[in-house]
Scaffold this active site. Structure first.
Site, PDB file in Angstrom:
ATOM      1  CG  ASP A 453      38.896  14.347 105.302  1.00 55.43           C
ATOM      2  OD1 ASP A 453      39.074  14.054 104.110  1.00 55.43           O
ATOM      3  OD2 ASP A 453      39.757  14.923 106.002  1.00 55.43           O
ATOM      4  CG  ASP A 523      44.611  18.458 102.716  1.00 52.79           C
ATOM      5  OD1 ASP A 523      43.579  19.090 103.003  1.00 52.79           O
ATOM      6  OD2 ASP A 523      44.803  17.278 103.056  1.00 52.79           O
TER       7      ASP A 523
HETATM    8  C1  GLA Z   1      42.698  15.188 105.578  1.00 51.20           C
HETATM    9  C2  GLA Z   1      42.096  16.497 105.109  1.00 51.20           C
HETATM   10  C3  GLA Z   1      42.695  17.632 105.890  1.00 51.20           C
HETATM   11  C4  GLA Z   1      42.465  17.427 107.368  1.00 51.20           C
HETATM   12  C5  GLA Z   1      42.992  16.068 107.793  1.00 51.20           C
HETATM   13  C6  GLA Z   1      42.605  15.725 109.204  1.00 51.20           C
HETATM   14  O1  GLA Z   1      44.028  15.115 105.249  1.00 51.20           O
HETATM   15  O2  GLA Z   1      42.284  16.666 103.740  1.00 51.20           O
HETATM   16  O3  GLA Z   1      42.164  18.861 105.479  1.00 51.20           O
HETATM   17  O4  GLA Z   1      41.100  17.544 107.653  1.00 51.20           O
HETATM   18  O5  GLA Z   1      42.501  15.026 106.960  1.00 51.20           O
HETATM   19  O6  GLA Z   1      43.095  14.492 109.576  1.00 51.20           O
END
Ligand code: GLA
Length: 718
Positions: A453, A523
């Site tokens: 990430d 997301d």
């Molecule tokens: C980001 C990612 C999510 C998740 C969160 C975890 O927002 O896009 O999919 O993994 O971090 O903190």
């Protein structure tokens, strides 16, 4: 022959780069200018391109400005956007390049240009991917003088299209709203598409598609993608001389690169193509090229597993026991890869602390990760883990030990995003820390997937170790630093599958694709929103890399969310602990059905048959010549009253062949399956018979029986 050279002994050579279906031509014209001539359908005779040469200029309009150039440089009577800008050590700021030779090596053409006074050379590099109808281009700038040269901008590609009023598409996205595509028309002036966020970013796509009257299946489209995991820029400039210039490469908004004697700067590669059959052909050429050239082994040829990710179920609240419970249910419904997201390391109980401390939280996992991983493996699943390697929370052991390891300006408080700062990847010690910390976890545990990430793009371009006069090199160095650590980890752990995530789809680009095995698209897992996100994604990127989860988001029929996620590489994000047996059975059958068609979805030819934007419903088809699956989504909010039936017309079938056609979904007039496979035989035995011509020209009728209705139409050639 992919590269045809003509008149190389004349001083005015023509370079013709031919792929299976396209030709790209430029020359050195009689005024000595590298002139762009043509990009379009195949032409095999280079002599036809012998040019009279422009460049004479006219009052007020210089010869350089009125010529469509293959490479232009700032100054020297140029007033347009140019391919490059630099300052020589003595303050001279225009570059006067003259052709000094060319050579070919296999499928690559190198054209050398040299400044008329200084020992500065620019090499134009073109690699021709004949089979794929793609040309990869980059530039190499070399300084041979004692005095340093400062490069202030360097695009990788420049060419021109005759005519005016071209349209172009790109996206104007946000977190959870990626790939919100827009179309503009350029009648004059410049259009800039850029990211200054050290990654492709949600805000725009590092790609262009330019056209006048193209549709999905007809019309000319010129397109390109930038192979760079950093800040990028595309400039379209409509000249008053009857053509549009297209430049693409790194962003120069905050860029400077010093070249000492003997040093060189190599630009990222831009891959370009031309389609005379609209966007459908463009997307499929890029997808085939991605699968054939860009994607790394060993996952390139393997369909991706169905994964479960715990993020939407547990967020930071992970524990060994809870994850084991989820894993048991996940395995039972057919999941193959179990991923634990954020929250397993350091003192990470929310997003305020812990990033940088890549050791397992003993509070949450008293015996380490082994018991959970063994459990997951014993259930027949692979295990995956979340990391955010480039970041640090000020509330972390790492930051307390190394406050100088982030990008930050002196005399300014450190800026944070999501309570975190960005580690200075220009530093070798920082890169080494990250590689070793992640390696330790990966070598001590049986981990076969990581979600990588990145949730904060920095804007403080300052480093403790880089001299202040070189701060403008940080964007470029950071991108190099990121790819270096990712490549090193992939080299050490080639069997580990890497997913690229940046607050969802903030890091989707061709450089990242070359190291990673998939993208986390967004997301936003709401099935309805996903339809347009996925449509926008699919224009430039391969479906195999489009991770899509079915979750509880959106309160839509579960089938709708599943069908939307089955259009990519399927994942599940539902809180399984809250599901009753009846719901689990439904999920099991969706997952089973996905496995029956996933090779078709991930590797097939994609056709966007209908779009929410223009048709009020969406239909996407995947076919491989023998089999086809079309996902149809309708009854959506915009449609309002009526729910009139539509006829879904497939593409790519054999008009004369007979097909068995089966509609699958949950309504009485379609095949409503339980848990059995819906394989070829099922489709053949239960489907109705139709000709390919009928399916493509008249189509299959679909009624939208209720709000947010979806179904899948399978067709198998008999
Ligand atoms: C980001 C990612 C999510 C998740 C969160 C975890 O927002 O896009 O999919 O993994 O971090 O903190």
């Amino acid at each position: 022959m992919a590269i045809i050279l003509y008149g190389t002994d004349t001083g005015t050579p023509v370079f013709l780069l031919n792929t299976k279906n396209t030709s790209y031509a430029f020359c050195i014209n009689k005024s000595g200018i590298a002139e762009h001539l043509y990009y379009g359908k195949l032409i095999n005779s280079p002599a036809d391109f012998e040019t009279e040469g422009r460049g004479e200029g006219m009052a007020y309009h210089s010869g350089y400005d009125i010529t469509p150039e293959e490479i232009s440089s700032f100054g020297c009577q140029r007033y347009k956007e140019t391919s490059m800008k630099l300052t020589f050590g003595d303050g001279v700021r225009d570059l006067r390049l003259a052709y000094c030779g060319c050579r070919t090596e296999d499928d690559t053409l190198y054209v050398d240009l040299k400044d008329m006074h200084y020992s500065l050379t620019v090499t134009l590099v073109y690699k021709v991917y004949e089979e794929y109808d793609i040309i990869g281009r980059s530039r190499i700038v070399r300084n041979g003088d004692d005095l340093p040269v400062t490069v202030e901008s360097l695009y990788s590609s420049e060419f021109a299209l005759r005519g005016t009023g071209y349209r172009y598409i790109n996206s104007n996205g946000t977190w959870a709203g990626e790939f919100r595509m827009y179309e503009n028309r350029l009648n004059g002036g410049k259009a800039i598409i850029e990211s200054t966020r050290n990654a492709a970013a949600h805000v725009s796509t590092p790609a262009f598609a330019v056209y006048q009257n193209a549709t999905e299946t007809a019309g000319d489209v010129w397109y390109g993608v930038i192979e760079y995991a950093g800040s990028f820029k595309i400039c379209l400039e409509q000249t008053p001389y009857g053509w549009m210039n297209i430049l693409a490469g790194m962003s120069d908004t905050d860029f400077e690169w010093k070249l000492g004697k003997g040093e060189q700067l190599v630009s990222p590669t831009v891959y370009t193509g031309y389609s005379d059959n609209g966007f459908d052909a463009m997307s499929n050429v890029l997808a085939r090229f991605s699968r054939g050239v860009i994607m790394p082994e060993p996952y390139r040829k393997k369909p991706l597993d169905v994964l479960y990710n715990s993020w939407e179920a547990t967020a930071f609240d992970v524990s060994c026991e809870e994850q084991m419970k989820l894993a048991e249910i996940a395995a039972d419904i057919g999941v193959e890869l179990f991923v634990m997201d954020d929250g397993w390391f350091g003192r990470r109980n929310n997003d305020h602390a812990g990033l940088g401390d890549w050791y397992v939280s003993r509070e949450k996992f008293p015996d380490g990760l082994t018991p959970l991983i063994e459990k997951v493996n014993s259930l027949g699943m692979r295990f995956g883990l979340w990391f955010e390697p480039e970041m640090v929370n000020p509330d972390s052991d790492l930051y307390r030990a190394h406050p100088d390891w982030t990008y930050h300006y002196r005399n300014r408080p450190l800026l944070l995003g999501r309570n975190q700062a960005v580690l200075d990847l220009t530093r070798a010690d920082v890169r080494e820390y990250i590689v070793e910390a992640v390696s330790e976890i990966l070598s001590e545990n049986n981990i076969s997937y990581i979600k990588w990430d990145m949730n904060y793009p920095f804007s403080e371009c300052a480093s403790e170790l880089v001299p202040p006069e070189e701060f403008k090199s940080l964007h470029f160095r950071h991108a190099e630093g990121f790819t270096a650590i990712a490549e090193e980890l992939k080299r050490r752990f080639p069997q580990v599958e890497f997913e690229a995530c940046a607050s969802g789809g903030g890091r989707i680009d061709y450089r990242t694709m070359g190291i990673f095995d998939e993208f986390w698209t967004s997301d936003n897992t709401n099935g309805y929103d996903r339809l347009s996100i996925q449509e926008g994604y699919s224009l430039f990127y391969p479906i195999k890399y489009m991770r899509a989860w079915a979750t509880d988001s959106g309160h839509f029929p579960e089938e709708f969310n599943f069908h939307a996620a089955m259009c990519g590489s399927l994942g599940i994000g539902v809180n399984l602990n809250r599901c009753d047996e009846e719901r689990l059975a439904r999920m099991r059958s969706h997952i089973q059905h996905y496995k029956d068609i996933r090779t078709l979805v991930q590797f097939g030819t994609l056709h966007r048959l209908a779009s929410l934007k223009t048709d009020g419903y969406q239909a996407v088809q995947y076919e491989n010549g023998e089999e086809s699956a079309a996902f149809v989504f309708g009854g959506v909010r915009e449609r309002g009253f009526g729910m009139l039936p539509v006829r879904v017309k497939m593409r790519g079938l054999d008009p004369d062949a007979e097909y068995a056609v089966l509609r699958i979904g949950s309504w009485q007039d379609v095949f409503d399956r339980e848990t059995e496979h819906i394989d070829r035989e099922t489709v053949i035995s239960k489907g109705v018979r139709k000709s390919g011509a009928y399916l493509m020209n008249y189509g299959t009728e679909v009624r939208f029986h209720y709000d947010m209705y979806s179904c899948i139409i399978r067709a198998v050639k008999i």
